[in-house]
Design a protein around this motif. Structure first.
Motif, PDB file in Angstrom:
ATOM      1  N   ARG A  43      69.498  79.864  30.517  1.00  0.00           N
ATOM      2  CA  ARG A  43      69.014  78.681  29.805  1.00  0.00           C
ATOM      3  C   ARG A  43      69.148  77.432  30.675  1.00  0.00           C
ATOM      4  O   ARG A  43      68.264  76.568  30.673  1.00  0.00           O
ATOM      5  CB  ARG A  43      69.794  78.519  28.502  1.00  0.00           C
ATOM      6  N   ALA A  44      70.221  77.338  31.430  1.00  0.00           N
ATOM      7  CA  ALA A  44      70.408  76.184  32.312  1.00  0.00           C
ATOM      8  C   ALA A  44      69.338  76.135  33.403  1.00  0.00           C
ATOM      9  O   ALA A  44      68.850  75.058  33.770  1.00  0.00           O
ATOM     10  CB  ALA A  44      71.795  76.223  32.939  1.00  0.00           C
ATOM     11  N   MET A  45      68.946  77.294  33.935  1.00  0.00           N
ATOM     12  CA  MET A  45      67.904  77.321  34.963  1.00  0.00           C
ATOM     13  C   MET A  45      66.567  76.839  34.420  1.00  0.00           C
ATOM     14  O   MET A  45      65.833  76.102  35.100  1.00  0.00           O
ATOM     15  CB  MET A  45      67.774  78.737  35.527  1.00  0.00           C
ATOM     16  N   ILE A  46      66.230  77.245  33.203  1.00  0.00           N
ATOM     17  CA  ILE A  46      64.956  76.834  32.617  1.00  0.00           C
ATOM     18  C   ILE A  46      64.938  75.328  32.367  1.00  0.00           C
ATOM     19  O   ILE A  46      63.988  74.624  32.735  1.00  0.00           O
ATOM     20  CB  ILE A  46      64.703  77.621  31.321  1.00  0.00           C
ATOM     21  N   VAL A  47      65.989  74.815  31.741  1.00  0.00           N
ATOM     22  CA  VAL A  47      66.041  73.381  31.451  1.00  0.00           C
ATOM     23  C   VAL A  47      66.118  72.578  32.747  1.00  0.00           C
ATOM     24  O   VAL A  47      65.521  71.498  32.869  1.00  0.00           O
ATOM     25  CB  VAL A  47      67.240  73.073  30.534  1.00  0.00           C
ATOM     26  N   ASN A  48      66.833  73.096  33.734  1.00  0.00           N
ATOM     27  CA  ASN A  48      66.941  72.406  35.016  1.00  0.00           C
ATOM     28  C   ASN A  48      65.581  72.277  35.691  1.00  0.00           C
ATOM     29  O   ASN A  48      65.278  71.260  36.332  1.00  0.00           O
ATOM     30  CB  ASN A  48      67.912  73.161  35.925  1.00  0.00           C
ATOM     31  N   ALA A  49      64.729  73.296  35.565  1.00  0.00           N
ATOM     32  CA  ALA A  49      63.395  73.215  36.155  1.00  0.00           C
ATOM     33  C   ALA A  49      62.581  72.098  35.510  1.00  0.00           C
ATOM     34  O   ALA A  49      61.885  71.335  36.202  1.00  0.00           O
ATOM     35  CB  ALA A  49      62.684  74.564  36.001  1.00  0.00           C
ATOM     36  N   PHE A  50      62.658  71.965  34.194  1.00  0.00           N
ATOM     37  CA  PHE A  50      61.934  70.885  33.518  1.00  0.00           C
ATOM     38  C   PHE A  50      62.479  69.516  33.924  1.00  0.00           C
ATOM     39  O   PHE A  50      61.712  68.582  34.195  1.00  0.00           O
ATOM     40  CB  PHE A  50      62.038  71.054  32.001  1.00  0.00           C
ATOM     41  N   VAL A  86      60.980  70.860  43.237  1.00  0.00           N
ATOM     42  CA  VAL A  86      60.315  71.467  42.080  1.00  0.00           C
ATOM     43  C   VAL A  86      60.099  72.963  42.315  1.00  0.00           C
ATOM     44  O   VAL A  86      60.293  73.792  41.423  1.00  0.00           O
ATOM     45  CB  VAL A  86      58.977  70.753  41.803  1.00  0.00           C
ATOM     46  N   GLY A  87      59.736  73.327  43.541  1.00  0.00           N
ATOM     47  CA  GLY A  87      59.471  74.729  43.846  1.00  0.00           C
ATOM     48  C   GLY A  87      60.694  75.617  43.703  1.00  0.00           C
ATOM     49  O   GLY A  87      60.637  76.690  43.088  1.00  0.00           O
ATOM     50  N   ILE A  88      61.826  75.189  44.257  1.00  0.00           N
ATOM     51  CA  ILE A  88      63.019  76.035  44.197  1.00  0.00           C
ATOM     52  C   ILE A  88      63.579  76.107  42.779  1.00  0.00           C
ATOM     53  O   ILE A  88      64.138  77.138  42.370  1.00  0.00           O
ATOM     54  CB  ILE A  88      64.097  75.550  45.187  1.00  0.00           C
ATOM     55  N   CYS A  89      63.426  75.023  41.993  1.00  0.00           N
ATOM     56  CA  CYS A  89      63.916  75.066  40.615  1.00  0.00           C
ATOM     57  C   CYS A  89      63.112  76.052  39.778  1.00  0.00           C
ATOM     58  O   CYS A  89      63.675  76.858  39.022  1.00  0.00           O
ATOM     59  CB  CYS A  89      63.852  73.666  39.998  1.00  0.00           C
ATOM     60  N   TRP A  90      61.792  76.021  39.912  1.00  0.00           N
ATOM     61  CA  TRP A  90      60.973  76.948  39.141  1.00  0.00           C
ATOM     62  C   TRP A  90      61.089  78.371  39.671  1.00  0.00           C
ATOM     63  O   TRP A  90      60.923  79.341  38.911  1.00  0.00           O
ATOM     64  CB  TRP A  90      59.522  76.496  39.135  1.00  0.00           C
ATOM     65  N   ASP A  91      61.358  78.515  40.966  1.00  0.00           N
ATOM     66  CA  ASP A  91      61.580  79.865  41.493  1.00  0.00           C
ATOM     67  C   ASP A  91      62.798  80.505  40.845  1.00  0.00           C
ATOM     68  O   ASP A  91      62.763  81.675  40.439  1.00  0.00           O
ATOM     69  CB  ASP A  91      61.754  79.801  43.008  1.00  0.00           C
ATOM     70  N   LYS A  92      63.884  79.761  40.717  1.00  0.00           N
ATOM     71  CA  LYS A  92      65.079  80.305  40.084  1.00  0.00           C
ATOM     72  C   LYS A  92      64.858  80.572  38.596  1.00  0.00           C
ATOM     73  O   LYS A  92      65.425  81.511  38.029  1.00  0.00           O
ATOM     74  CB  LYS A  92      66.256  79.335  40.275  1.00  0.00           C
ATOM     75  N   ALA A  93      64.027  79.740  37.944  1.00  0.00           N
ATOM     76  CA  ALA A  93      63.749  79.962  36.525  1.00  0.00           C
ATOM     77  C   ALA A  93      62.916  81.223  36.310  1.00  0.00           C
ATOM     78  O   ALA A  93      63.148  81.988  35.363  1.00  0.00           O
ATOM     79  CB  ALA A  93      63.037  78.745  35.940  1.00  0.00           C
ATOM     80  N   SER A 129      61.608  68.634  37.567  1.00  0.00           N
ATOM     81  CA  SER A 129      60.185  68.330  37.702  1.00  0.00           C
ATOM     82  C   SER A 129      59.899  66.902  37.262  1.00  0.00           C
ATOM     83  O   SER A 129      59.165  66.157  37.930  1.00  0.00           O
ATOM     84  CB  SER A 129      59.359  69.322  36.874  1.00  0.00           C
ATOM     85  N   LEU A 130      60.472  66.497  36.134  1.00  0.00           N
ATOM     86  CA  LEU A 130      60.296  65.127  35.673  1.00  0.00           C
ATOM     87  C   LEU A 130      60.895  64.130  36.652  1.00  0.00           C
ATOM     88  O   LEU A 130      60.293  63.094  36.970  1.00  0.00           O
ATOM     89  CB  LEU A 130      60.933  64.967  34.287  1.00  0.00           C
ATOM     90  N   LEU A 131      62.093  64.447  37.170  1.00  0.00           N
ATOM     91  CA  LEU A 131      62.733  63.561  38.146  1.00  0.00           C
ATOM     92  C   LEU A 131      61.888  63.434  39.410  1.00  0.00           C
ATOM     93  O   LEU A 131      61.731  62.338  39.968  1.00  0.00           O
ATOM     94  CB  LEU A 131      64.120  64.102  38.486  1.00  0.00           C
TER      95      LEU A 131
END
Length: 625
Positions: free
Chosen positions: A422-429, A530-537, A432-434
Motif C-alpha cells: 500500500r505504501a508503494m502505491i500511494v508513494n507513486a501517486f 516518477v519512473g522508479i516509483c511506478w516501477d516498484k508499485a 508523481s504529483l511532487l
C-alpha cells in the motif's frame, strides 16, 4: 290445562335445543387450534377447563384493561411509548454500527487505483497540451522515462527469475541444482545477465543506420534502463553479501567498485569496437557513439545512485542483523529505520538536486578538456547525472519509509507485506504529483532568469463573428490585450523591474543563460523519480498476477515470463509509435506544435451541417414573409 301443558313442552324443547347448540359450540371450540379474534362474554373467560383459547382471551382482556387505563393516564402511556421508541432507535443504531464494517485491503486499494488513475489520465491530458513548450517537453520526457523504466524492469525481472530459479536452483537436468540461495549467487546471475545485455545493446546500436533517429533513440532509452536494472541486481546483491555487509565501509566499497567498472566499461567498449571498423566507418558512426555514451551515462548513474541510496539506508537502519539493514531490492519491506530517516533522506535529496544544478551550470569543463590526460567531459557529465539520480532514489526511499510507518501505525491489522504494498502505491501517486509541481515551478524560475532568443508570443484574443476568427494581437500590445480581458487600465501602472533585469546586471546574459539551462537539467531528473516509483508499485502487481493464477501454481517462472511477454507486447509498440516521437522533440519543435494547434483552433468552424435546397428555400420564404 291443555294450553299450559303445551306451553311448558315448548319451553322444555327450546331449552334442550339451546343446550344442544351450546354443546356443539363448546365441542367445536375445544377441537380448534386457532386463536379467537372476537371478545366473548365474561362467563366464557371463567369457564373451567384448559381451553386452547383461554390464554389469547386473557391477553385480549388485558389489552382492554390497558386501553381503559390509557384514558385515565395518557401521559404515562405516552412516556412509555417514547421510551420504547427511543430504545428501539438505539437498538437499531447499534445494529447498524455492528453491521458497518471497515473496508478490507482489496477494496481500499481498488478504490485508490480507480480514483488515482482517473486523476492521472486527465492530468496528463492537461500537461501534454500545455501552452508552455518547456513544460510540454519535460512532461513528454517524464512519460517516456516512466514507460521505458516499466518495460525495462519487467523484462529484467522475468529474465533474472528464469536464470535464477530455472537454471541455477532447479535440479538437474534442467539446472545446476544449487541448494544455497545466497546473495553471492544472485549477484553472479546478475552480472551474467548484465554482460549479455550490454553486448547485445551496443551491437544493436552499431547495426542501426544513423538516419533512423527514432530507433536509435528508442534503443538508447530502453537499453540504458535495461542495463541499469541489470547492474542494480549485480551490485545490489553484492552489497548484501556476507563479505561486504558487515560494516559501512564494505558497503561503500561496492559503490566505488561499481563506479570504476561502469566508467571503464565505456572506454573498454570503445577500445574494442574501434579496431573492428575502418576510419571512414568509425567517423560515420559518430551518431551511434553519441547514443552509446548517453545509454552508458543513464545506466551508470541510475545503478550507482541506487547503491549510494542503499548505503544511506544501511547507515540509518537500527536492525541488529546487518543483512536486515538494507531495503530489499525485489521483495520485503523497509527495515528498522531511525525516527528521523525521512527528514535525513529528504535533506540528502534536496542537497543532491541542488548540487546537480550547480555542477551542470558552473563546474562542467569546456569542450576538449581532459581529466588525468585520458577521460574528457564524460566523467563530468556522469557526475552531474549521478547527483540527480541519487537525489531521486533518496526521495523514493523517503516516501516509502514514511508511508510504510504511517500505515503500520494507523491500521495495526495490516501485515508488513500489505502495508509495504500500500505504501508503494500511494508513494507513486505522491511522487508523481511532487514531480509535476517541481517541473512547473523550476520552469517558471528558469523562464524568469533565462533570456529568450525569441520574444514570447503575445496574448491572443479570438473573437468569433459566426464565420471567421479575428486575431486582435496584431493591433494591440500585450498589456492592452490583458486590459481588454480584465477591464483594467494596465498601461498606467508604474513598471516594476523584473527579477531577471537585476540578475542581468549582476551576472550578465551568458551567466543567466547557463543558469536557466542548468535549472532545466534538473527537470529531467524528475522523470526518473516518477519512473522508479511506478516501477516498484507495478512490481508487486506483476508478481501477484503471475503467482496467484491457479494455472501457474506449479510453474511460477513460466507465469512470470508469460505475464511479462503480454505486457511488453502490449506496451512497447504504443511507446515506440506514440510516445517516443514526442519525447524526441526539443522546445523549439514543441513551440511550433503549439502555434500550429492554436492556428487550427482559431480557424476551426466546428462541425458543418448541410442544408438541402428545399429547406433553405422554405427558410428564405419565411424570412421574407
Amino acid at each position: 290445562a291443555g294450553p299450559d301443558l303445551h306451553g311448558a313442552r315448548r319451553e322444555a324443547i327450546a331449552m334442550r335445543c339451546n343446550v344442544w347448540w351450546l354443546g356443539i359450540a363448546l365441542v367445536g371450540l375445544a377441537s380448534s387450534n386457532e386463536e379467537v379474534g372476537w371478545l366473548p362474554p365474561k362467563e366464557f373467560v371463567h369457564l373451567p377447563g384448559d381451553l386452547p383459547t383461554k390464554e389469547p382471551l386473557l391477553h385480549v382482556a388485558e389489552a382492554a384493561e390497558a386501553a381503559k387505563t390509557s384514558l385515565s393516564a395518557p401521559a404515562v402511556i405516552e412516556g412509555h411509548e417514547m421510551a420504547t421508541d427511543a430504545h428501539g432507535e438505539a437498538a437499531h443504531g447499534g445494529a447498524e454500527e455492528d453491521h458497518e464494517e471497515e473496508p478490507d485491503a482489496v477494496t481500499w486499494t481498488t478504490a485508490l487505483l480507480l480514483i488515482g488513475f482517473l486523476i492521472i489520465f486527465v492530468g496528463i491530458l492537461y500537461l501534454v497540451n500545455c501552452t508552455d513548450e518547456d513544460i510540454r517537453a519535460a512532461i513528454w520526457g517524464m512519460i517516456n522515462t516512466t514507460v521505458s523504466i516499466f518495460c525495462a524492469a519487467t523484462f529484467d525481472n522475468a529474465v533474472f527469475r528464469f536464470f535464477h530459479f530455472q537454471v541455477v536452483l532447479s535440479p538437474p537436468p534442467r539446472g545446476f541444482g544449487l541448494k544455497d540461495d545466497t546473495p553471492e549467487i544472485k549477484s553472479t546471475v546478475g552480472i551474467t545477465f548484465a554482460l549479455m545485455a550490454s553486448i547485445c545493446l551496443h551491437v544493436s546500436l552499431f547495426m542501426v543506420s544513423s538516419d533512423n533517429h527514432q530507433l536509435l533513440f528508442s534503443i538508447r532509452t530502453i537499453g540504458g534502463h535495461v542495463y541499469a536494472f541489470a547492474s542494480i541486481l549485480t551490485f545490489g546483491f553484492l552489497q548484501e553479501s556476507e563479505f561486504f555487509r558487515m560494516e559501512l565501509q564494505g558497503v561503500l566499497a561496492v559503490v566505488g567498485l561499481a563506479f570504476v567498472v561502469m566508467v571503464l566499461s565505456y572506454q573498454l567498449i570503445l577500445w574494442l569496437a574501434k579496431p573492428c571498423m575502418s576510419a571512414v566507418q568509425w567517423q560515420e558512426c559518430r551518431v551511434q557513439r553519441g547514443m552509446m555514451k548517453e545509454m552508458q551515462l543513464d545506466a551508470s548513474a541510475i545503478s550507482i545512485g541506487f547503491l549510494l541510496c542503499q548505503s544511506i539506508c544501511y547507515w540509518l537502519s537500527e536492525a541488529p542483523d546487518p543483512k536486515n539493514r538494507f531495503i530489499p531490492i525485489l521483495h520485503g519491506y523497509p527495515s528498522e529505520q531511525k525516527e528521523n530517516s525521512f527528514g535525513i533522506l529528504c535533506g540528502f535529496a534536496t542537497t543532491l538536486l541542488i548540487a546537480s544544478a550547480v555542477w551542470s551550470i558552473y563546474l562542467r569543463p569546456s569542450k576538449g578538456t581532459k581529466v588525468c590526460g585520458c577521460i574528457g567531459p564524460f566523467v563530468f557529465d556522469y557526475i552531474g547525472v549521478l547527483l540527480s539520480c541519487t537525489g531521486c532514489w533518496c526521495l523514493q526511499r523517503a516516501g516509502l519509509i514514511r508511508l510504510f510507518h504511517i500505515f503500520k501505525r494507523s491500521e495495526g491489522e495490516l501485515v508488513d507485506a500489505m502495508a509495504c504494498n500500500r505504501a508503494m502505491i500511494v508513494n507513486a501517486f505522491v511522487m508523481s504529483l511532487l514531480a509535476v509541481v517541481c517541473v512547473i515551478v523550476i520552469d517558471k524560475v528558469a523562464d524568469s532568469v533565462q533570456k529568450k532568443e525569441t520574444p514570447a508570443s503575445p496574448i491572443r484574443i479570438l473573437v468569433r463573428d459566426g464565420t471567421e476568427g479575428m486575431n486582435k494581437s496584431e493591433s494591440q500590445s500585450p498589456l492592452q490585450q490583458l486590459g481588454t480581458l480584465t477591464g483594467l487600465d494596465l498601461e498606467n501602472i508604474p513598471s516594476v523591474p523584473r527579477g531577471s533585469s537585476g540578475l542581468t546586471e549582476m551576472l550578465g546574459d551568458d551567466e543567466l543563460s547557463r543558469l536557466g539551462a542548468g535549472l532545466r537539467t534538473v527537470m529531467t531528473g524528475f522523470g526518473l523519480l516518477v519512473g522508479i516509483c511506478w516501477d516498484k508499485a507495478f512490481e508487486t502487481a506483476h508478481e501477484t498476477v503471475a503467482e496467484t493464477v491457479p494455472v501457474f501454481h506449479a510453474h511460477p517462472v513460466i507465469g512470470t515470463g508469460l505475464v511479462a511477454a503480454i505486457l511488453l507486447l502490449f506496451v512497447v509498440p504504443a511507446w515506440y509509435w506514440y510516445i517516443v516521437p514526442n519525447a524526441m522533440k526539443d522546445e523549439t519543435e514543441h513551440k511550433q506544435d503549439i502555434e500550429h494547434q492554436q492556428s487550427l483552433m482559431a480557424n476551426s468552424k466546428g462541425p458543418q451541417v448541410e442544408i438541402s435546397s428545399s429547406e433553405s428555400g422554405e427558410a428564405e420564404s419565411q424570412e421574407s414573409a
